[in-house]
Each structure stands twice: as structure tokens, then as C-alpha cells.
Design an enzyme around this catalytic site. Structure first.
Site, PDB file in Angstrom:
ATOM      1  N   GLU A 293       0.884  -1.162   0.000  1.00 49.79           N
ATOM      2  CA  GLU A 293       0.000   0.000   0.000  1.00 49.79           C
ATOM      3  C   GLU A 293       0.918   1.207   0.000  1.00 49.79           C
ATOM      4  OE1 GLU A 293      -1.418   3.330   1.388  1.00 49.79           O
ATOM      5  OE2 GLU A 293      -1.576   2.156   3.241  1.00 49.79           O
ATOM      6  N   CYS A 327      -2.144   8.091   4.813  1.00 47.04           N
ATOM      7  CA  CYS A 327      -2.211   7.735   3.393  1.00 47.04           C
ATOM      8  C   CYS A 327      -3.538   8.186   2.793  1.00 47.04           C
ATOM      9  CB  CYS A 327      -2.061   6.225   3.220  1.00 47.04           C
ATOM     10  SG  CYS A 327      -0.599   5.521   3.997  1.00 47.04           S
TER      11      CYS A 327
END
Length: 542
Positions: A293, A327
Site C-alpha cells: 500500500e 495515506c
């Protein structure tokens, strides 16, 4: 050996402490913050259960007080990293052969220890070492990390229960083996829970792991490792090796026994690892599983029918909680011209009331960004916006005299492709593009294509037809998509997290999908009455 089938129920999410004034939880956390702030810790490597002090060290410091050292941590080099691989391989056979209920019990116990006696210690370390407020630490290093452990055990049980159909005289079975080799995990600074998940998810499935924590999150990650030890994790199953990232590439990721790589971090680093593995693909025993990720340029897109008050709250919380170092943080917004005057006034009014400072003062909404490099990167975006005819800085600023503080910053861009609208900043900077109401479709296209990322995004609208259209047009723009809510705050068991394009492999941390990646199935067919003839009935003459 027990022959019972042990079944776990789906867990509940760990309740979030409020830390309201006067509560015992608030008093206990404040006391632990004071204790840790007055203590320096020496952190060793832990390889095969043994603590190793290399003498090559780094410092864990408070981002909001960068002269304050919290810990000294020892760093692994070539010798220690290679030993970590060997330790993981030595531990492998016994760990994968351990009865499932006992392997699961280690992580369920770790979750209860984390949620109980270790809660304040891990939360305080996250607050001081990563400059998180009490609430941001609580939802991360206590609640989400406990959820990762409990739900991943439950998801693995679900996978193990999946079995194939049978035919008369045949019993088909599937066993779910760990990967053939070891798993390398590299974790980021911004979530203690991610560090814990990256190393434990493969281990829950029976793998052994070499774990490199971020140098700016070693303290909280080390305390979590100590939780695992107290929970009974056998030596060598997870090996704790702070080190340079380049050394991981050189000595870990090129080892022929590398079976998997679990990563959260920058797009650039993940791409470099993918290239490195490709260069060495002929030398591996198996094709390594690469799960990552990475970056994001997460959006909030408002329709003219959107309600202003919840939109403004989502922009402020989504962009500035934990200094925009999520994020999933909202870093670009598309606001229709008809709403912009109201949105601008309310948003700037709310931002003006946000306090920035030492997270030990619970009235502060934000702390400092993680380090000097991050501060300089963010400062550069703000400085260039101040000098650009294509942008206007509506509020914000910075000061690194005591800590690496960046105030909540809003930039209004005149172009949808202005640099802060398309490049990842990873700081408390929100860039707004105001679009003509009648150019909805064109602006949706810009939102979808202007950046290479596809992690999170949010839309705001009251018109259901608009919601349908926006959801459809942005279907590939975000792996986690929010309707009338901020694009942050995914919860384990509710919104599995991950994105595609340049944002990663979308293997959804905290879900059944992620756990499949750490498993190598073997199918078994047993014939109870084996065939004894060679010919088939169709071969007979009438």
C-alpha cells in the site's frame, strides 16, 4: 492431541476511549506520557529471541520538540540481517506445525494485552515519538492494532474452513500452508497499527518474518514487539531489525528464500522493490508475493447540492488530523463555484480555531510533522504556492524552531493540475480547485485522471442522481470511497483498506483478501476405492 474443532466468533471492534477530562483513562495516559518523556530507552535488535546491541545507533526524538531524545535504537547491518533470515528459517517448521488454536491464541492474547495493560505504554510512545494526539493514537495503536490481530485470526479461520466438494468414493481436502520461505515486512512511521499488521498478518498464517520498522517509529513498534513476546510468540517467528532501507534491499530482498514482501510506504520505494525482485526472479525458490500500500492524492469532490456544514467538517478533519500524514488524508478538493464562498468562509473560520503544538497538551488538534526532511518538503510546496501566479495560500505557515510544526494550510489553485493538486505532499496542506457548476463531468474526468494514485476519495451531494453519476465516474479513482463523509478513518471489519494504480496492490489490509496472500494452498484427493481396471465403459462394443 485435541481433535475438537475450535471456532471463533466474529470479533467486535475495540471500543475507543474518550479521554474526557476527569476520566481515569485520561489520568493514566497523562502519567505514562510524563514517565516516558522523562526516560531514555535503549532498543536492541531482536533476532531469534536474542537481544543484539550493534553499536551502530539511531535516535528516536519528539517531532514536536526535536531536541528531546526518547530512545537510542541499534541498527542491523549485513551480518545481523542475514542472521535474521536464518533465524526465521530455523523457526519456520515448528511454527507452521503448531496447532492452529495455539498459534491463534498468541495473537488473541496480544490483542488483549494491548487493549489492557500495555495500552497506555504503546499509546504514549506513539504520541511522543510520532507526534499524535491522544485520540489519533488511541484509534491507531490501541484500537486498530487490536482489531488487526483479532480480525486477522478470525479471517484465517474462515479461510481454513473453506473446503471443496466431494464425489462418491472420493474425499477432497484443501490445506492452507504458509508460504515456502520467509516474509520481509517494511513498515511506515505514520501508523503503529500498520507496523504491527505488516509483521503479524503473515505470521498468523504460519509464516516467519523479518520486520524492519520505520526509523521514526521504532519506539512504539518495539513496545508492540514486547507485547508479542509477552503473549508467547516463539523466538524467531518475527525478527525485529531496525536498519537502513538500502540494506534490506541488498541482503534481504535478494535472498532466494524470500517468499513474500509486506509493505506500506512510498510509491517510489515499492516500485524499486518490484524492479529488484524482477531482476532476481530467476534466483528465487518461488515467485515472491509482493503486497504493498503506497502513496495517495486523496480527494473530496463536492456537487452543487452538497450540504456545506458536513463538507467543511470533512475537509478540515480529513486534511489536518494527524498533520495530514495519513495515506488517506484529503489533500485535494473540487468545490463548485456556487458553494465556494460559503465553504471558504466556514472552513477558514474553523481552521483559525485549531491549535497546533505539543501533543501532551490535549487541547491541541495537531502536533508536528515527523522529521526535518518532511518539514522541508512541505515548506517547499507552501513557498512555491506563495510565489506562483497559479495559486493563492489562503492560510497556513510553518515554524521549526522547537518542533517541525506546519500550520493547517489551504491553497487555492487556479488550475486542476497545479503541482499541489497532483503531487503527494504528506502534510497538512489542502489544495482547492473551484470549478464552474456546469463543468461537473469535465471536472470529474480531471479528478480521475490528473494523478496516478487511487487510494481514497469522498463525494458530497444530496442529489441522488448526482451521487450515482459521481460514484460511477470515479469508480477506479479510489479503493476506499466515501459518500458524504471524509476520506479517512477506515475501520477493520467495516471498510477494508487499500487502493490500486500507483497506490498499491489493493490487497485490503484487515480483510480476508489480505490473509489469502500469505497462504499457499495444497489440494488433496483421497480415493477410498481406487480403480482397478484400465479401460473405460465407452470402449466396449455394443
Amino acid at each position: 492431541m485435541s481433535n475438537a474443532y475450535f471456532k471463533l466468533q466474529m470479533p467486535d471492534n475495540e471500543p475507543v476511549n474518550s479521554y474526557l477530562p476527569g476520566t481515569p483513562a485520561r489520568a493514566a495516559l497523562k502519567a505514562e506520557l510524563a514517565r516516558q518523556a522523562s526516560t531514555q530507552v535503549e532498543i536492541p535488535l531482536v533476532i531469534g529471541g536474542k537481544e543484539i546491541f550493534t553499536g551502530t545507533t539511531g535516535k528516536s526524538i519528539m517531532p514536536h520538540d526535536h531536541q528531546h531524545v526518547l530512545a537510542t535504537f541499534h541498527m542491523a547491518g549485513e551480518k545481523e540481517l542475514k542472521e535474521a533470515v536464518e533465524a526465521s528459517m530455523r523457526a519456520k517448521a515448528e511454527w507452521e506445525a503448531m496447532p492452529w488454536e495455539h498459534r491463534a491464541a498468541v495473537f488473541l492474547k496480544a490483542a488483549d494485552l494491548l487493549a489492557g495493560p500495555w495500552r497506555d505504554r504503546v499509546n504514549a510512545a506513539t504520541m511522543l515519538g510520532q507526534s499524535k494526539t491522544a485520540y489519533q493514537a488511541e484509534i491507531d495503536s490501541a484500537c486498530e492494532l487490536a482489531d488487526f490481530l483479532r480480525f486477522n485470526v478470525y479471517f484465517t479461520q474462515q479461510i481454513y474452513a473453506e473446503q471443496p466438494n466431494n464425489t462418491p468414493g472420493v474425499w477432497n481436502r484443501t490445506e492452507y500452508r504458509p508460504l515456502d520461505g520467509f516474509v520481509a515486512a517494511i513498515s511506515p512511521f505514520n501508523f503503529t497499527s500498520i507496523g504491527g499488521n505488516l509483521c503479524t498478518a503473515p505470521a498468523i498464517a504460519g509464516n516467519t518474518v523479518v520486520w524492519k520498522p520505520a526509523s521514526t517509529a521504532v519506539l512504539s513498534n518495539y513496545y508492540f514487539f514486547k507485547v508479542l513476546e509477552e503473549a508467547g510468540l516463539p523466538a524467531g517467528v518475527i525478527n525485529f531489525v531496525p536498519c537502513r532501507g538500502t540494506d534490506v534491499s541488498k541482503y534481504i530482498l535478494t535472498d532466494p528464500r524470500l517468499a513474500g514482501f509486506h509493505f506500506t510506504g512510498s510509491t517510489e520505494v515499492f516500485r524499486s522493490v518490484w524492479s529488484l525482485v524482477g531482476e532476481h526472479i530467476g534466483s528465487y525458490i518461488n515467485y515472491p508475493r509482493l503486497v504493498g500500500e503506497t502513496g495517495g492524492k486523496d480527494f473530496v469532490f463536492a456537487h452543487k447540492s452538497a450540504q456545506v456544514a458536513p463538507l467543511v467538517t470533512a475537509l478540515v478533519r480529513g486534511a489536518f488530523e494527524y498533520q495530514g500524514q495519513k495515506c488517506s488524508a484529503a489533500s485535494r478538493a473540487f468545490i463548485p463555484a456556487s458553494l465556494w464562498p460559503q465553504v471558504k468562509e466556514r472552513m477558514l473560520g474553523k481552521i483559525s480555531k485549531l491549535k497546533v503544538g505539543d501533543i501532551q497538551d490535549f487541547s491541541n488538534f495537531m502536533g508536528a510533522v515527523i522529521d526535518a526532511n518532511s518539514f522541508e518538503t512541505i515548506k517547499g510546496f507552501i513557498d512555491r504556492a506563495n510565489q506562483s501566479p497559479e495559486a493563492e495560500v489562503l492560510c497556513g505557515g510553518y515554524d521549526d524552531s522547537k518542533g517541525w510544526f506546519v500550520s493547517p494550510t489551504v491553497i487555492q489553485a487556479q488550475k486542476a493540475d497545479y503541482e499541489s493538486m497532483v503531487k503527494e505532499i504528506f502534510g497538512p496542506v489542502l489544495t482547492v480547485y473551484v470549478y464552474p457548476d456546469e463543468e461537473l463531468e469535465k471536472t470529474l474526468e480531471l479528478c480521475d485522471t490528473a494523478t496516478p494514485y487511487a487510494l481514497t476519495g469522498a463525494i458530497f451531494a444530496q442529489d441522488r442522481r448526482a451521487i450515482v453519476e459521481m460514484e460511477r465516474r470515479l469508480s477506479n479513482a479510489a479503493g476506499n470511497f466515501y459518500i458524504n463523509d471524509k476520506p479517512t478513518g477506515a475501520v477493520i471489519g467495516q471498510q477494508p483498506f487499500g487502493g490500486a494504480r500507483a497506490s498499491g496492490t489493493n490487497d485490503k489490509a484487515g480483510s480476508l483478501l489480505n490473509m489469502y496472500r500469505w497462504i499457499s494452498p495444497r489440494t488433496l484427493k483421497e480415493s477410498f476405492v481406487p480403480a482397478e481396471t484400465v479401460s473405460y465403459p465407452f470402449m466396449e462394443e455394443a
